[in-house]
Design an enzyme around this catalytic site. Structure first.
Site, mmCIF file in Angstrom:
data_model
loop_
_atom_site.group_PDB
_atom_site.id
_atom_site.type_symbol
_atom_site.label_atom_id
_atom_site.label_comp_id
_atom_site.label_asym_id
_atom_site.label_seq_id
_atom_site.Cartn_x
_atom_site.Cartn_y
_atom_site.Cartn_z
ATOM 1 N N ASP A 64 0.841 -1.193 0.000
ATOM 2 C CA ASP A 64 0.000 0.000 0.000
ATOM 3 C C ASP A 64 0.879 1.248 0.000
ATOM 4 O OD1 ASP A 64 -2.238 -1.581 0.082
ATOM 5 O OD2 ASP A 64 -2.636 -1.295 2.222
ATOM 6 N N GLY A 275 -19.613 0.424 9.978
ATOM 7 C CA GLY A 275 -18.734 1.531 10.336
ATOM 8 C C GLY A 275 -19.016 2.044 11.740
ATOM 9 N N GLY A 306 -12.373 -2.964 8.263
ATOM 10 C CA GLY A 306 -13.319 -4.021 7.916
ATOM 11 C C GLY A 306 -12.667 -5.392 7.920
ATOM 12 N N ASP A 307 -11.425 -5.464 7.447
ATOM 13 C CA ASP A 307 -10.691 -6.735 7.464
ATOM 14 C C ASP A 307 -10.429 -7.190 8.897
ATOM 15 O OD1 ASP A 307 -10.556 -6.754 4.677
ATOM 16 O OD2 ASP A 307 -8.715 -5.577 4.676
ATOM 17 N N VAL A 340 -4.390 3.404 14.349
ATOM 18 C CA VAL A 340 -3.013 3.229 13.886
ATOM 19 C C VAL A 340 -2.976 3.378 12.366
ATOM 20 C CG1 VAL A 340 -1.027 1.669 13.797
ATOM 21 C CG2 VAL A 340 -2.525 1.694 15.814
#
Length: 360
Positions: A64, A275, A306-307, A340
């Site tokens: 990423d 969320g 979400g993961d 984080v």
């Protein structure tokens, strides 16, 4: 008529240093219980908790590329980023790292290229405690990567380049990979790898009586019916649920109706991530279970939240916790994740999650 058979399955336990893995074999007794439609395997005993049935994650691994910005650029506009760095990510790698950091034996089946990004991702997975015997290096394609535009409020916009996640998979998965799936306590899938890979894995899991959780994030295309036939829990967010069903998901009542549509498509359980509004589990024929979000005081980065939620739910589930306990455990893990920066680097460890739950 149901039949009950006793079998012995062999599981692998791994201790590792940063560069080597050592394999030991420990027999674990299990019972296979067959019904006309499914096989279910129940663990009878294990002399060592570290030899408990593992989580197996099949999915994507990305590098990423983060750029921090105050806002998204307008069309034709150029903005200067405040900073930039490259961190490990990808929905599959994120979920595997989360599961391993929550102290569950975890295997990752995926692909990376023979490049610097591949080394970065592999190193991050290994340092997170993920077992990488089934990670394949594909020299002909680059490692998957993503550009993450992180705004000052913690929200993000992401562009994904599939690379080895979408290219180079064999038409038929290797027997050792399918055997590993059959030995799992639970299997996690997402949609950043080809659907035909997910179908093979989900079918192998179903044949072995292993539950399958499919995170709906990834490709925008329709879910193949043959994949849904092998999925035990479908886990979308509101946007993904709307896309899958073609129905609105703005209110809880609308979400419940969309979940009912998923039941009609063949999925018995729908785990919806909402969320900051929390989550809800819809089990066919039962009353929905709702879980409020555990809100963070400061949101640094929502990437991977979400993961984290999906993986933490699966870990709690395979450990035998109630559905309500699974939702609460997952909510705590996601709360810690958003505090984080980064996807895989933000996955919380088990003690942190338990400490947060004890303070609630």
């Amino acid at each position: 008529m149901n039949t009950l058979t006793t079998s012995f399955s062999t599981h692998h336990s791994y201790s590792h240093t940063p560069s080597t893995f050592h394999t030991t074999l420990t027999p674990i007794q299990s019972l296979s219980f067959r019904t006309p439609n499914h096989n279910f395997r129940l663990l009878c005993f294990s002399s060592d908790p570290s030899h408990s049935l593992p989580v197996v994650v099949v999915g994507s691994a990305n590098a990423d590329i983060y750029v921090e910005i105050d806002r998204l650029p307008l069309e034709g506009e150029t903005l200067a980023a405040k900073s930039g760095e490259t961190l490990a990510g990808g929905k599959g790698a994120n979920q595997a790292t989360c599961s391993a950091k929550l102290s569950r034996p975890t295997y990752f089946i995926g692909q990376v290229g023979d490049d610097a990004y591949g080394s970065l991702v592999t190193g991050a997975l290994r340092s997170g405690g993920v077992r990488l015997d089934s990670l394949t290096v594909v020299p002909s394609v680059p490692t998957g990567h993503a550009v993450v535009m992180l705004q000052s409020n913690g929200q993000n916009s992401i562009i994904i380049i599939g690379g080895a996640n979408s290219s180079g998979w064999p038409s038929s998965l290797a027997r050792q990979h399918l055997d590993l799936v059959a030995q799992a306590g639970i299997v996690l899938l997402q949609r950043e790898i080809p659907d035909y890979v997910n179908v093979q894995v989900a079918q192998a899991a179903r044949n072995a009586g292993v539950p399958v959780v499919l995170d709906a994030g990834g490709m925008d295309g329709p879910l193949p019916p043959q994949l849904l036939n092998f999925v035990d829990i479908l886990s979308p967010n509101e946007t993904e649920l709307a896309r899958i069903t073609g129905m609105p998901t703005e209110s809880f009542e609308q979400i419940a109706q969309a979940a009912l549509k998923c039941h009609e498509l063949g999925v018995k359980q729908v785990l919806v991530k909402l969320g900051h509004k929390g989550s809800a589990l819809f089990v066919e024929g039962e009353k929905p279970i709702q879980q409020p979000a555990i809100l963070a005081k400061t949101v640094v980065d929502t990437t991977g939240a979400g993961d984290t939620f999906t993986a933490a739910f699966a870990v709690a589930l395979v450990e035998g916790k109630s559905r309500k306990e699974c939702l609460r455990f997952a909510a705590a893990a996601a709360c810690l994740c958003v505090q984080v920066k980064g996807a895989s680097p933000s996955m919380p460890d088990r003690n942190s999650v338990l400490d947060l739950l004890n303070r609630q």
